[in-house]
Scaffold this motif. Structure first.
Motif, mmCIF file in Angstrom:
data_model
loop_
_atom_site.group_PDB
_atom_site.id
_atom_site.type_symbol
_atom_site.label_atom_id
_atom_site.label_comp_id
_atom_site.label_asym_id
_atom_site.label_seq_id
_atom_site.Cartn_x
_atom_site.Cartn_y
_atom_site.Cartn_z
ATOM 1 N N MET A 9 0.830 -1.208 0.000
ATOM 2 C CA MET A 9 0.000 0.000 0.000
ATOM 3 C C MET A 9 0.865 1.260 0.000
ATOM 4 N N GLN A 12 2.221 1.648 -3.537
ATOM 5 C CA GLN A 12 1.193 2.141 -4.449
ATOM 6 C C GLN A 12 0.876 3.610 -4.195
ATOM 7 N N SER A 13 0.799 4.003 -2.941
ATOM 8 C CA SER A 13 0.486 5.402 -2.640
ATOM 9 C C SER A 13 1.623 6.333 -3.070
ATOM 10 N N LEU A 73 -6.774 9.663 -7.591
ATOM 11 C CA LEU A 73 -6.806 9.586 -6.139
ATOM 12 C C LEU A 73 -8.092 8.939 -5.638
ATOM 13 N N PHE A 76 -7.908 5.165 -6.322
ATOM 14 C CA PHE A 76 -7.044 4.490 -5.354
ATOM 15 C C PHE A 76 -7.753 4.341 -4.017
ATOM 16 N N PHE A 77 -8.450 5.385 -3.610
ATOM 17 C CA PHE A 77 -9.139 5.331 -2.320
ATOM 18 C C PHE A 77 -10.251 4.298 -2.331
ATOM 19 N N GLN A 80 -8.563 0.532 -3.300
ATOM 20 C CA GLN A 80 -7.527 -0.023 -2.449
ATOM 21 C C GLN A 80 -7.760 0.216 -0.949
ATOM 22 N N LEU A 81 -7.986 1.468 -0.583
ATOM 23 C CA LEU A 81 -8.027 1.795 0.838
ATOM 24 C C LEU A 81 -9.343 1.425 1.508
#
Length: 88
Positions: A9, A12-13, A73, A76-77, A80-81
């Motif tokens: 993570m 990736q970030s 962004l 991704f959030f 992934q998050l």
């Protein structure tokens, strides 16, 4: 959370941060080099001559690439998050 998941993570970030900042940094670099060459050729050593065009072009590039940055962004959030926070 396992270490390998945490490191993935973070990788990736950081990669997303690099991809988001690349257009702005590239424009700042190119503008600085071009204006530096013009200053060297004309012997004009005005400090605002480099600052004002660089900021102006960075604002234009930011405005043009804002949708790209936001979608990257947000993707991704959400992809992934959020699953990681939700425990899925």
């Amino acid at each position: 959370m396992k270490e390998d998941l945490l490191f993935d993570m973070m990788r990736q970030s950081l990669w997303i941060a690099v991809r988001m900042s690349a257009p702005l940094l590239a424009v700042a670099l190119i503008t600085g080099v071009v204006i530096g060459l013009v200053q060297a050729l004309t012997s004009i050593q005005e400090m605002t001559l480099t600052f004002v065009p660089k900021i102006g072009l960075m604002l234009v590039v930011f405005w043009v690439t804002m949708s790209f940055m936001t979608s990257m962004l947000a993707g991704f959030f959400t992809d992934q998050l959020l699953p990681l926070i939700g425990g899925a």
